[in-house]
Every structure is written in C-alpha cells, then in structure tokens.
Write a protein that holds these residues in place. Sequence first.
Motif, PDB file in Angstrom:
ATOM      1  N   ILE A 184       3.841  -4.068  -8.940  1.00  0.00           N
ATOM      2  CA  ILE A 184       2.652  -3.682  -8.186  1.00  0.00           C
ATOM      3  C   ILE A 184       1.430  -3.821  -9.086  1.00  0.00           C
ATOM      4  O   ILE A 184       1.384  -3.236 -10.171  1.00  0.00           O
ATOM      5  CB  ILE A 184       2.740  -2.232  -7.670  1.00  0.00           C
ATOM      6  N   ALA A 185       0.457  -4.614  -8.626  1.00  0.00           N
ATOM      7  CA  ALA A 185      -0.806  -4.773  -9.350  1.00  0.00           C
ATOM      8  C   ALA A 185      -1.877  -3.954  -8.653  1.00  0.00           C
ATOM      9  O   ALA A 185      -2.007  -4.019  -7.432  1.00  0.00           O
ATOM     10  CB  ALA A 185      -1.220  -6.242  -9.390  1.00  0.00           C
ATOM     11  N   TYR A 202      -0.126  -8.224   0.180  1.00  0.00           N
ATOM     12  CA  TYR A 202      -1.405  -7.548   0.000  1.00  0.00           C
ATOM     13  C   TYR A 202      -1.504  -6.392   0.992  1.00  0.00           C
ATOM     14  O   TYR A 202      -0.996  -6.483   2.110  1.00  0.00           O
ATOM     15  CB  TYR A 202      -2.573  -8.513   0.239  1.00  0.00           C
ATOM     16  N   CYS A 245      -1.622  -5.423  -4.753  1.00  0.00           N
ATOM     17  CA  CYS A 245      -0.850  -6.651  -4.538  1.00  0.00           C
ATOM     18  C   CYS A 245       0.536  -6.427  -5.128  1.00  0.00           C
ATOM     19  O   CYS A 245       0.672  -5.969  -6.264  1.00  0.00           O
ATOM     20  CB  CYS A 245      -1.547  -7.824  -5.206  1.00  0.00           C
ATOM     21  N   VAL A 246       1.543  -6.734  -4.337  1.00  0.00           N
ATOM     22  CA  VAL A 246       2.929  -6.565  -4.768  1.00  0.00           C
ATOM     23  C   VAL A 246       3.567  -7.946  -4.900  1.00  0.00           C
ATOM     24  O   VAL A 246       3.362  -8.805  -4.037  1.00  0.00           O
ATOM     25  CB  VAL A 246       3.732  -5.735  -3.741  1.00  0.00           C
ATOM     26  N   ASN A 247       4.299  -8.140  -5.970  1.00  0.00           N
ATOM     27  CA  ASN A 247       5.043  -9.392  -6.127  1.00  0.00           C
ATOM     28  C   ASN A 247       6.521  -9.109  -6.371  1.00  0.00           C
ATOM     29  O   ASN A 247       6.880  -8.179  -7.083  1.00  0.00           O
ATOM     30  CB  ASN A 247       4.488 -10.227  -7.294  1.00  0.00           C
TER      31      ASN A 247
END
Lengths: 217, 217
Positions: B40-41, B111, B83-85
Amino acid sequence: MNETGVPPSPRTRVRRIAENADYASSTVQNIVDAAYLCQIAFHDGENTHCIPTACWRDGEYLYVHGSNGGRLTRQLLSPRDVCVNITHLDGLVLARSAFNHSMNYRSVVIYGRFELVSDEAEKRRLMDVFMHKIAPGREHEARPGNAKEFAATSIMRIPLAEAAAKVRSGGVQDDEDDMAWPAWAGVLPMTVQALPPEVDAQNAVPTPAYVHEWGAQ
Amino acid sequence: MNETGVPPSPRTRVRRIAENADYASSTVQNIVDAAYLCQIAFHDGENTHCIPTACWRDGEYLYVHGSNGGRLTRQLLSPRDVCVNITHLDGLVLARSAFNHSMNYRSVVIYGRFELVSDEAEKRRLMDVFMHKIAPGREHEARPGNAKEFAATSIMRIPLAEAAAKVRSGGVQDDEDDMAWPAWAGVLPMTVQALPPEVDAQNAVPTPAYVHEWGAQ
C-alpha cells in the motif's frame, strides 16, 4: 545503514512490532539480493502510485531501469522522494487463537531519491551486473545492447543509506491461556520455486549452466 | 471494473506496454486471490510510504486489517487516496538480445480510499473469510477473537472499482535480426511452492486436511 541496530532516520524507524526491526546493512542487502522485483511508491503532486519494477543491487545502491519516455522514469527523476518496498513471504503462522495468527516474512523499506546514471560505460557495466543476477554468465552470451538501445534506456539508482528491514521468522506465539485450545498449531512455510525451463521453439544453442541449475533447484 | 477492456479511470490506464493491460474484473480478482500480501502506497502530507500488509478479497472489495493504534491504520483512515499493488512474478524471459529480456508477471494496481468496517458481526464474518483463505476450515477451529481482540483490530476495505491488471505471459520475443545470435532463448519459470508444514512442538491436535494438502502441493 549500519550494524548498530539504530534506525538511520525517523522515516525508517519501525513502529509496529518494533522487535522485528533490523537496521543492519547485511540484512537489508540479503533481502534486496533475493528479489527480482520491488515496489516503488511516489506521489506526483496529485496522486500516489505504487508501481512494481525489476531491480538489482550493486554495492550500496538499488538500481532500476526504464524506458526514457516512460512515466515511471520521468516521475523518479523529477526528482522527488520515494519509498521502495521489497517483501518476501516465507510462511503462514497458524496459532491456536485467531488473533495470534501471523506471517513469516522478510521486508525492506528504502526511502530516498533516485538519480540517473548517465555514464555510458557505467550503464553497460550495470546492465551486465543485472544480467549476471538474472543468469550468471549470460552477460557474456546475450547480444549486447547497441547504442540506440542504451540511449533509449534510463538506469536509475537509490542509495540504501536510509533503509530498514523487518523480519519475522520462527514458530507460533500463543498466549498461555490458549495452549490447551484444540486447534492445530504450526507454520505452513513457502518459498519461490524454480520450475523446469521452457526452451524457445527456435533455440539452437546448447543448454547453458544457469539453465541446468535453474531446473535442478 | 468491467469486461470491456476500457480502463475505469485515467489513473488506471496502463501507459507502458499497453497491450499487456487487462481491465476485466475476473483478471483482477484472480490476481488478488492468489496473494497473501499487498503493498500500500500513501502520502502522509510530508512523505510517501510503501507498506506491505496481509490482504484478502470478499466480493468487490480488498480487505486489510491492523492494530487500532497502528500508523498504517491511522493513515489509511485519514481518509486519503492510496494505491495498492499486488505482483506475482512468474518467470524470467531470456531473449537472445539483452534489450529484449523481460519477466512474466501478473500485477494489479488499485486506486481509491480505505474505509473502516465497524459492524461487529461483519468484522467477525470478514475475519472468518480471511482465515478460510489462509486455511480452509480453520475458521471453525481456531480460538475465535474475543471482544477485546476485536475491539483492538481495525478492518478496512477498498473497492476494486478503480483497478487494472497488467499481465505478461508466454515466451521470448526477439527481433528478427537477433534470431541467429548464439544465446540460449527461453523462459525460466517460477512459482510459490508450499514447503512441508512445521508443527509446533506442543501441538496435540491431529493434522487437519488443510495441513495435509499444504504438504502435498
């Protein structure tokens, strides 16, 4: 980075389960070296993004590369502070109580700014280091990048100076009151496993050592 | 999310190698379901962070949980856009030319904003969903969370509405001019492999099915 157990900055001080923190450079480097990918978080002034990209280490820097015109390249070189994460999941920790379930992992967070590597000879050396990590010896075999390809490629580096590792390993930690609860307790470990190489249909070259070794892992 | 191939928002439109983009909800869900962890950013107004945490999916949402007082929990509920990756690495693609080397992967970017799940019954149901993902059936075996433990735990969800997948699979893509270059060409695939379960020294419970199956994978 250091071997003293002292966080290099307020940003890298681990708050949550601080006893799992590790600020030693050797720990950080080992976790980085085990990764082919990292996640880079950056804020473009409007949105925050989290982008995965290939990475490798050389000395005290983490390197990534990208297309000159690419969004990630442009954003990283704005320049702006970013945060990089690498995490390896090693196992699911099944405690007797739901609350004490956990995961075993090795994780690194790096804060700092990327800078462009512009020296041509250094760019070639660094791409060889990357290739060597992917497949040792292949840096002498693959068709080297030509001037046009190198001109289209940006190599960027971020120092590992402001980095912290967080690691959990070992077994279940249940509360004393839960030890008699009748649920299986233990760890379900996992690892990244090499699968048999898939040779290209038009390959006409004998199998190199790194391909043999990949299959044998 | 959709099955039309149209990005749900400007933020999720894939720019780099756009032919690898996939906006179908089924693709996004499959990639999410294969993950135990996400990155998680978020930007806290001063710094950008990239934090790994456990995750699971239920319906059209991605869920994470944390300690009420934890930094991640507080930051995610500020509320703010994040933003999750999630990225799975599937293989190293060894082309004849250095420039055409690549990786096979499955990646999702999400997002949006996290919101708190406050309903007590829903929190219990969601933790059971999470436990079921970790080890199917174990949600009926582990000592359930008590009122104090649930009160200390925040469950948060982000919709999968603004998400995009990017996937590369398959073999080497060399330029025609490089096909005669004498370098081995093919893919070195990898996967996450379950290792033999490590039973707790004080375990007194028969091995459940999900532990047998873990070892047999």
